[in-house]
Enzyme design. Structure first.
Site, PDB file in Angstrom:
ATOM      1  N   ARG A 153       8.770   5.336 -13.690  1.00  0.00           N
ATOM      2  CA  ARG A 153       9.096   5.911 -15.007  1.00  0.00           C
ATOM      3  C   ARG A 153      10.098   4.985 -15.689  1.00  0.00           C
ATOM      4  NH1 ARG A 153       8.762  10.578 -11.674  1.00  0.00           N
ATOM      5  NH2 ARG A 153       6.924  11.824 -12.210  1.00  0.00           N
ATOM      6  N   ASP A 181      15.217  10.977  -7.801  1.00  0.00           N
ATOM      7  CA  ASP A 181      14.724   9.827  -8.556  1.00  0.00           C
ATOM      8  C   ASP A 181      15.753   9.343  -9.585  1.00  0.00           C
ATOM      9  OD1 ASP A 181      12.389   9.848  -7.155  1.00  0.00           O
ATOM     10  OD2 ASP A 181      11.170  10.727  -8.736  1.00  0.00           O
ATOM     11  N   ASP A 190      16.423   8.860 -12.734  1.00  0.00           N
ATOM     12  CA  ASP A 190      16.224   9.089 -14.167  1.00  0.00           C
ATOM     13  C   ASP A 190      16.944  10.367 -14.563  1.00  0.00           C
ATOM     14  OD1 ASP A 190      14.662  11.065 -13.052  1.00  0.00           O
ATOM     15  OD2 ASP A 190      12.744  10.237 -13.726  1.00  0.00           O
TER      16      ASP A 190
END
Length: 706
Positions: free
Chosen positions: A301, A81, A83
């Protein structure tokens, strides 16, 4: 030789594999592959806080398989992901697989669709070591605080307790709010309300006494209220001033992680953990009938309100085709992100705005559909024109003939002139509440007929207890935690029994209050919101490459270690006793009445004769419902994350379980117990029955606000 792409989850791997086809092998690391072992501190404080990572227990075989695949691949891409956590997972994988950190091996997908996946693989990057260090710093900080504070709290209160850098601050917020409520002294006040009828209408509206000949009115007792009621006996009510205008109501921006969790809690009754789980599924993608395999939303997010121009155009095209050009604003609307936003990703939005919820409903689970609908409507409405409202503020003069005494009543109202974005997504603000509903038409000088006049007693109310929604909002506003941590913070403090959840409201437990009191007395910095927020800012600075994370850890630890030592010295021999609730259940071994205690995994029964008698047993909370499978009692249970569910008392012989709440009602068709679903529907869970009905609503009675 084929290329290898490593992602975190099997679902994401399946979707990406369909896009890439032959020539690519796509596998999942199943989340983190390496971490600090839990059995010990695993941080060498004397050696510049060097972390001692190890392969997570149970993943040794997976690591061997990944190594074998990597050795036999032409190129390895790490696609965790996009992040901090994803960057750290990629770094751990690169280390274990002996990949060159200077090579372009990191790919990021803000959306899971064919174009974004192909573009991501065409433009790989180097692993961002600043992002990795920010995640390492957070992990090391949390490990040090947790492993140093937890033994201290356990020794002073009860064995097996834990304390954390962020979770302890969240508990403090809830405890402080409870103390505010306890200390609150309600103040009495009264309102005088007139129910009036305009000449052009038969429908009454309500006006509130706000002033008299001496200025603004504040009524604090029944005596004052009665005086005004006596003054107003046989008074005439005349419209003294009617002011009309218009106002514009703007749509809310697309979702960030925080606002998505807040709105899903308010509208869907989803807890934050559930919201993020479902959002992850929508991001990773699935087969959509008629459209193929795709991710439905962008990365979930984020704290940014930015959207791409391509998405804006696609959303505008949808609005034009369905609603017409008058539903588009004259100029494109841009939303400004919060001052401390990282702005790493776009706001949460549908990847394909033309895919309305109805088009994908058949391919989604109920909760996936509900969350996608919420995200889609919020995004599309954020692009739409303002809602235009006609407003009216009327001041009504009540007096007796030429008397110098008079009273002023005020009534506010509005009506919709142009619905704009509210044609799709309605929002409610405090301003809407204050402006009331629609008022009948009347003009200056019109005489109004009094239908009813009365005084109502009220009391000022204490601040409301936190809900998940309001707690997340406070965490964000105070800079505590980051978008990826809100759900885990709430999950931790509830599962460890520092906080209990009743419906949507969060209450501190006795354990939470005792722990907070201890930490406030001896570690005021650790449970200080401003200090915790400043640590988050420093972690952001590490991510941006402006602060060395080793130096940051030294600065924190030197101070923390000194406070830790002083706390130990100051509390030698101190033990905090928690109140224990006695039950009428005798101990099987010694006959004493057992007490309810709270442990790491929730409440349980224990003999008060410890250490002579160490007998314990599970605390069983029975309901009045019978299991639809075997007829045994249905009991309340807790999941590992602290969520309440219901199951058969005859487990493991009978494995019936449900999230639906047991009731006392019986199914009229098969005689089994009925269960209540979120939203109020009563259902029979007996296989093959399928009976359901709407629950009866309790009639609301008019009462004073006490």
């Amino acid at each position: 030789m084929s290329n290898l792409v490593i992602v975190e989850s099997p679902a994401k791997a399946r979707v990406i594999k369909k896009y890439l086809g032959n020539g690519f092998e796509v596998v999942a690391s199943m989340g983190h592959i390496r971490d600090l072992p839990a059995a010990k501190l695993s941080v060498d404080i004397k050696n510049d806080f060097a972390p001692k990572y190890a392969v997570i227990k149970g993943k040794e075989k997976l690591v061997k398989e990944l190594k074998s695949l990597a050795e036999n691949s032409e190129k390895v891409y790490l696609a965790a992901d996009p992040d901090r956590e994803g960057e750290a997972i990629s770094w751990h994988l690169a280390t274990l697989l002996d990949l060159d950190m200077n090579d372009d091996i990191r790919v990021k997908f803000n959306e899971i669709n064919k174009t974004c996946v192909e573009n991501g693989l065409k433009n790989p990057e180097k692993i961002d070591i600043d992002l990795v260090n920010a995640q390492q710093a957070r992990r090391i900080l949390d490990r040090i605080v947790g492993y140093k504070l937890s033994p201290f709290v356990s020794q002073k209160i009860r064995r097996g307790l834990s304390a954390g850098r962020v979770q302890s601050v969240a508990v403090r917020l809830i405890v402080d709010r409870e103390n505010e409520i306890r200390a609150f002294v309600p103040e009495e006040y009264w309102t005088v309300e007139a129910s009036l009828i305009a000449p052009s209408s038969k429908r009454a509206f309500t006006a509130l006494l706000t002033a008299d000949e001496n200025g603004k009115v504040k009524i604090t007792s029944k005596e004052q209220s009665d005086k005004y009621l006596n003054r107003l006996d046989n008074a005439n009510y005349v419209a003294d001033s009617v002011k009309r205008g218009t106002r514009k109501k703007k749509p809310a921006p697309p979702f960030t992680t925080s606002t998505l969790q807040q709105e899903a809690s308010r509208r869907l009754n989803f807890q934050s953990y559930r919201t993020m789980k479902v959002a992850q599924e929508l991001y990773e993608g699935m087969d959509i009938q008629g459209y193929g395999t795709m991710g439905l939303i962008t990365y979930m997010r984020t704290d940014s309100l930015r959207i791409s121009e391509e998405a804006r155009k696609a959303g505008n095209d949808y609005i034009l085709s369905v609603y017409g050009d008058k539903y588009l604003p004259e100029k494109p609307r841009y939303y400004k992100s919060r001052a401390n936003a990282q702005d790493g990703h776009e706001a949460i939005r549908p990847t394909t705005p033309s895919l309305s919820p109805d088009k994908v409903k058949g391919s989604l689970s109920t909760e996936q559909y509900k969350l996608y609908k919420l995200i889609w409507e919020r995004f599309i409405s954020s692009l739409m024109a303002d809602c235009v409202q006609n407003t009216v503020k009327a001041e009504i003069k009540a007096s007796k003939g030429d008397a110098k005494e008079y009273c002023i009543f005020t009534a506010n109202g509005y009506s919709v002139k142009f619905d704009g974005f509210t044609a799709l997504y309605e929002t409610m603000s405090d301003e809407d509440e204050e402006n009331g509903g629609k008022l009948p038409t009347f003009e200056d000088g019109d005489t109004l007929k009094l239908k009813e006049l009365g005084g109502n007693q009220h009391f000022t109310q204490p601040p409301a207890r936190y809900t998940e929604s309001s707690l997340i909002k406070t965490l964000e506003e105070t800079g505590i935690g980051r978008p990826s941590t809100y759900a885990s913070i709430i999950s931790t403090i509830t599962s460890r029994s520092y906080v209990k959840r009743e419906k949507k409201t969060l209450y501190p437990t006795e354990l939470g209050e005792a722990t907070t009191k201890l930490l406030k007395e001896h570690f005021p910095k650790i449970v200080n919101t401003k200090f915790t927020a400043s640590m988050e800012s420093q972690l952001d600075s590490v991510e941006e490459g402006d602060v060395d994370y080793i130096q940051m850890l030294h600065t924190f630890y030197d101070d923390f270690d000194a406070i830790m030592q002083k706390a130990k010295d100051d509390t030698q021999g101190v033990k905090i006793a928690l109140k224990e609730d006695e039950t009428d259940i005798p101990c099987d071994k010694c006959g004493r009445m057992m007490v309810i205690k709270t442990g790491r995994f929730g409440r349980f029964l224990a003999c008060p004769g410890y250490p002579e008698c160490k007998n314990t047993k599970p605390l069983v909370v029975e309901t009045n419902a019978k299991c639809p499978v075997c007829g045994s009692k249905v009991i309340e249970k807790k999941s590992r994350k602290g969520y309440t569910f219901f199951g058969c008392s005859n487990y493991p012989e009978c494995n019936f379980m449900t999230w639906d709440k047991p009731t006392d009602e019986i199914c009229p068709e098969c005689g089994k117990s009925l269960f209540k679903r979120t939203g109020g529907k009563l259902v029979c869970l007996n296989e093959g029955c399928g009976f359901e009905k709407k629950a009866e609503r309790k009639r609301k009675t008019k009462a004073t606000d006490k």
